[in-house]
Design a protein around this motif. Sequence first.
Motif, PDB file in Angstrom:
ATOM      1  N   LYS A 176       4.007   0.824 -14.431  1.00 54.26           N
ATOM      2  CA  LYS A 176       5.364   0.654 -14.573  1.00 54.26           C
ATOM      3  C   LYS A 176       5.860   1.441 -13.007  1.00 54.26           C
ATOM      4  CE  LYS A 176       7.114  -0.553 -18.629  1.00 54.26           C
ATOM      5  NZ  LYS A 176       8.208  -1.393 -18.998  1.00 54.26           N
ATOM      6  N   SER A 177       6.607   0.860 -12.233  1.00 53.70           N
ATOM      7  CA  SER A 177       7.096   1.396 -10.973  1.00 53.70           C
ATOM      8  C   SER A 177       8.538   1.293 -10.545  1.00 53.70           C
ATOM      9  CB  SER A 177       6.348   0.865  -9.864  1.00 53.70           C
ATOM     10  OG  SER A 177       6.375  -0.441  -9.819  1.00 53.70           O
ATOM     11  N   SER A 178       8.991   2.263  -9.943  1.00 54.98           N
ATOM     12  CA  SER A 178      10.626   2.225  -9.264  1.00 54.98           C
ATOM     13  C   SER A 178      10.589   2.216  -7.810  1.00 54.98           C
ATOM     14  CB  SER A 178      11.446   3.168 -10.034  1.00 54.98           C
ATOM     15  OG  SER A 178      10.794   4.513  -9.843  1.00 54.98           O
ATOM     16  N   TRP A 179      11.179   1.496  -7.339  1.00 51.19           N
ATOM     17  CA  TRP A 179      11.187   1.487  -5.988  1.00 51.19           C
ATOM     18  C   TRP A 179      12.660   1.692  -5.283  1.00 51.19           C
ATOM     19  CZ3 TRP A 179       6.569  -0.317  -3.397  1.00 51.19           C
ATOM     20  CH2 TRP A 179       5.720  -0.671  -4.193  1.00 51.19           C
ATOM     21  N   CYS A 180      12.880   2.069  -4.062  1.00 52.31           N
ATOM     22  CA  CYS A 180      14.014   2.253  -3.539  1.00 52.31           C
ATOM     23  C   CYS A 180      14.123   1.337  -2.314  1.00 52.31           C
ATOM     24  CB  CYS A 180      14.256   3.587  -3.031  1.00 52.31           C
ATOM     25  SG  CYS A 180      15.775   4.013  -1.863  1.00 52.31           S
ATOM     26  N   CYS A 181      15.270   0.632  -2.209  1.00 55.81           N
ATOM     27  CA  CYS A 181      15.595  -0.444  -1.127  1.00 55.81           C
ATOM     28  C   CYS A 181      16.183   0.567   0.205  1.00 55.81           C
ATOM     29  CB  CYS A 181      16.633  -1.601  -1.688  1.00 55.81           C
ATOM     30  SG  CYS A 181      17.133  -2.766  -0.258  1.00 55.81           S
ATOM     31  N   LEU A 182      15.500   0.157   1.292  1.00 54.71           N
ATOM     32  CA  LEU A 182      15.946   0.832   2.576  1.00 54.71           C
ATOM     33  C   LEU A 182      16.742  -0.114   3.565  1.00 54.71           C
ATOM     34  CD1 LEU A 182      13.099   3.463   3.202  1.00 54.71           C
ATOM     35  CD2 LEU A 182      15.194   3.534   1.746  1.00 54.71           C
ATOM     36  N   ASP A 183      17.715   0.232   4.067  1.00 55.26           N
ATOM     37  CA  ASP A 183      18.240  -0.481   5.360  1.00 55.26           C
ATOM     38  C   ASP A 183      17.087  -0.202   6.413  1.00 55.26           C
ATOM     39  OD1 ASP A 183      19.602  -0.692   8.219  1.00 55.26           O
ATOM     40  OD2 ASP A 183      21.018  -1.371   6.698  1.00 55.26           O
ATOM     41  N   ALA A 184      16.629  -1.655   6.764  1.00 57.52           N
ATOM     42  CA  ALA A 184      15.618  -1.499   7.784  1.00 57.52           C
ATOM     43  C   ALA A 184      15.981  -1.020   9.157  1.00 57.52           C
ATOM     44  CB  ALA A 184      15.097  -3.051   8.026  1.00 57.52           C
ATOM     45  N   ARG A 185      17.228  -0.806   9.388  1.00 61.25           N
ATOM     46  CA  ARG A 185      17.649  -0.258  10.757  1.00 61.25           C
ATOM     47  C   ARG A 185      17.877   1.380  10.656  1.00 61.25           C
ATOM     48  NH1 ARG A 185      22.498   0.898  12.458  1.00 61.25           N
ATOM     49  NH2 ARG A 185      23.392  -0.439  10.707  1.00 61.25           N
ATOM     50  N   THR A 186      18.426   1.808   9.612  1.00 58.61           N
ATOM     51  CA  THR A 186      18.856   3.196   9.256  1.00 58.61           C
ATOM     52  C   THR A 186      17.864   3.900   8.542  1.00 58.61           C
ATOM     53  OG1 THR A 186      20.174   2.833   7.566  1.00 58.61           O
ATOM     54  CG2 THR A 186      21.207   2.490   9.383  1.00 58.61           C
ATOM     55  N   LEU A 187      17.009   3.108   7.663  1.00 61.94           N
ATOM     56  CA  LEU A 187      16.286   3.627   6.689  1.00 61.94           C
ATOM     57  C   LEU A 187      16.723   4.705   5.681  1.00 61.94           C
ATOM     58  CD1 LEU A 187      13.167   4.768   9.255  1.00 61.94           C
ATOM     59  CD2 LEU A 187      13.631   2.824   7.993  1.00 61.94           C
ATOM     60  N   ARG A 188      18.082   4.357   5.469  1.00 66.85           N
ATOM     61  CA  ARG A 188      18.785   5.064   4.262  1.00 66.85           C
ATOM     62  C   ARG A 188      18.894   4.082   3.183  1.00 66.85           C
ATOM     63  NH1 ARG A 188      21.072   9.659   4.884  1.00 66.85           N
ATOM     64  NH2 ARG A 188      22.698   8.976   3.576  1.00 66.85           N
ATOM     65  N   PRO A 189      18.842   4.619   1.940  1.00 66.17           N
ATOM     66  CA  PRO A 189      19.010   3.606   0.735  1.00 66.17           C
ATOM     67  C   PRO A 189      20.230   2.779   0.717  1.00 66.17           C
ATOM     68  CG  PRO A 189      18.798   5.933   0.003  1.00 66.17           C
ATOM     69  CD  PRO A 189      18.929   5.739   1.673  1.00 66.17           C
ATOM     70  N   ALA A 190      19.776   1.167   0.430  1.00 67.40           N
ATOM     71  CA  ALA A 190      20.926   0.324   0.704  1.00 67.40           C
ATOM     72  C   ALA A 190      20.922  -0.533  -0.578  1.00 67.40           C
ATOM     73  CB  ALA A 190      20.472  -0.542   1.752  1.00 67.40           C
ATOM     74  N   ARG A 191      22.175  -0.849  -1.039  1.00 69.63           N
ATOM     75  CA  ARG A 191      22.354  -1.690  -2.326  1.00 69.63           C
ATOM     76  C   ARG A 191      22.055  -3.209  -1.634  1.00 69.63           C
ATOM     77  NH1 ARG A 191      25.382  -0.131  -7.040  1.00 69.63           N
ATOM     78  NH2 ARG A 191      25.929   2.149  -6.594  1.00 69.63           N
ATOM     79  N   LEU A 192      21.444  -4.003  -2.578  1.00 63.94           N
ATOM     80  CA  LEU A 192      21.356  -5.309  -2.214  1.00 63.94           C
ATOM     81  C   LEU A 192      22.693  -6.010  -2.546  1.00 63.94           C
ATOM     82  CD1 LEU A 192      17.669  -6.142  -3.551  1.00 63.94           C
ATOM     83  CD2 LEU A 192      18.563  -5.892  -1.082  1.00 63.94           C
ATOM     84  N   ALA A 193      23.028  -6.963  -1.754  1.00 70.40           N
ATOM     85  CA  ALA A 193      24.185  -7.787  -2.291  1.00 70.40           C
ATOM     86  C   ALA A 193      23.909  -8.632  -3.795  1.00 70.40           C
ATOM     87  CB  ALA A 193      24.298  -9.179  -1.108  1.00 70.40           C
ATOM     88  N   THR A 194      24.863  -8.899  -4.149  1.00 71.85           N
ATOM     89  CA  THR A 194      24.696  -9.460  -5.776  1.00 71.85           C
ATOM     90  C   THR A 194      23.887 -10.928  -5.474  1.00 71.85           C
ATOM     91  OG1 THR A 194      26.668  -8.323  -6.521  1.00 71.85           O
ATOM     92  CG2 THR A 194      26.139 -10.351  -7.561  1.00 71.85           C
ATOM     93  N   SER A 195      24.499 -11.848  -4.551  1.00 78.72           N
ATOM     94  CA  SER A 195      23.844 -12.942  -4.202  1.00 78.72           C
ATOM     95  C   SER A 195      22.355 -12.960  -4.114  1.00 78.72           C
ATOM     96  CB  SER A 195      24.388 -13.491  -2.920  1.00 78.72           C
ATOM     97  OG  SER A 195      24.283 -12.848  -1.608  1.00 78.72           O
ATOM     98  N   VAL A 196      21.790 -11.916  -3.343  1.00 74.39           N
ATOM     99  CA  VAL A 196      20.510 -11.554  -3.220  1.00 74.39           C
ATOM    100  C   VAL A 196      19.619 -11.472  -4.562  1.00 74.39           C
ATOM    101  CG1 VAL A 196      18.386 -10.185  -2.384  1.00 74.39           C
ATOM    102  CG2 VAL A 196      20.485 -11.137  -1.039  1.00 74.39           C
ATOM    103  N   VAL A 197      20.260 -10.426  -5.443  1.00 72.54           N
ATOM    104  CA  VAL A 197      19.706 -10.008  -6.717  1.00 72.54           C
ATOM    105  C   VAL A 197      19.874 -11.076  -7.818  1.00 72.54           C
ATOM    106  CG1 VAL A 197      20.084  -8.419  -8.868  1.00 72.54           C
ATOM    107  CG2 VAL A 197      20.469  -7.568  -6.547  1.00 72.54           C
ATOM    108  N   ASP A 198      20.904 -12.025  -7.637  1.00 71.66           N
ATOM    109  CA  ASP A 198      21.034 -13.075  -8.471  1.00 71.66           C
ATOM    110  C   ASP A 198      19.682 -14.196  -8.244  1.00 71.66           C
ATOM    111  OD1 ASP A 198      23.411 -12.394  -9.459  1.00 71.66           O
ATOM    112  OD2 ASP A 198      24.487 -13.637  -8.459  1.00 71.66           O
ATOM    113  N   ARG A 199      19.086 -14.337  -7.045  1.00 71.46           N
ATOM    114  CA  ARG A 199      18.055 -14.891  -6.881  1.00 71.46           C
ATOM    115  C   ARG A 199      16.868 -14.553  -7.855  1.00 71.46           C
ATOM    116  NH1 ARG A 199      18.066 -18.077  -1.935  1.00 71.46           N
ATOM    117  NH2 ARG A 199      16.118 -18.144  -2.022  1.00 71.46           N
ATOM    118  N   PHE A 200      16.600 -13.146  -8.049  1.00 66.20           N
ATOM    119  CA  PHE A 200      15.666 -12.705  -9.073  1.00 66.20           C
ATOM    120  C   PHE A 200      15.741 -12.944 -10.385  1.00 66.20           C
ATOM    121  CE2 PHE A 200      15.028 -10.807  -4.922  1.00 66.20           C
ATOM    122  CZ  PHE A 200      13.855 -10.881  -4.563  1.00 66.20           C
TER     123      PHE A 200
END
Length: 147
Positions: free
Chosen positions: A105-129
Amino acid sequence: MTASPPHSYRIGIDPADIDFMGHVNNASYLKWVQEAVINHWQRIAPADAVAAHLWVALKHEIIYRKPTFPGDDVIATVLLEKVQGARAFYETIIRRGEEVLAEVKSSWCCLDARTLRPARLATSVVDRFFPNDRGPNPLPPSRERVS
């Protein structure tokens, strides 16, 4: 929300994975989980989202069931359980045939590749999963992929 469709990832056992007892060292399982989760992300997310985001592991809980040996045919099955804010929660089952070698079991944090700050994914991206929960299936019919 139900878990995403399973994603299979073939594990390559490297000679460096083998420890002094002749089986795979426990630390290698973490490397495998990271490879499998990142492969899942890269296979399903659109190319622009893959380029714009990075993933870092926050936590892993591993139950080791059986040892893994050189030459074993090993598959990691990844299930994305949920996405909450900038976090994603995964379950990864590592198997040799029908035998469960480890459950993670694992938890992961999404980061903005430019700022390296946590970033929420767009709903359209999450919907693909989660195509069964949120409308039409954006992926080809085959879900089980072995890389």
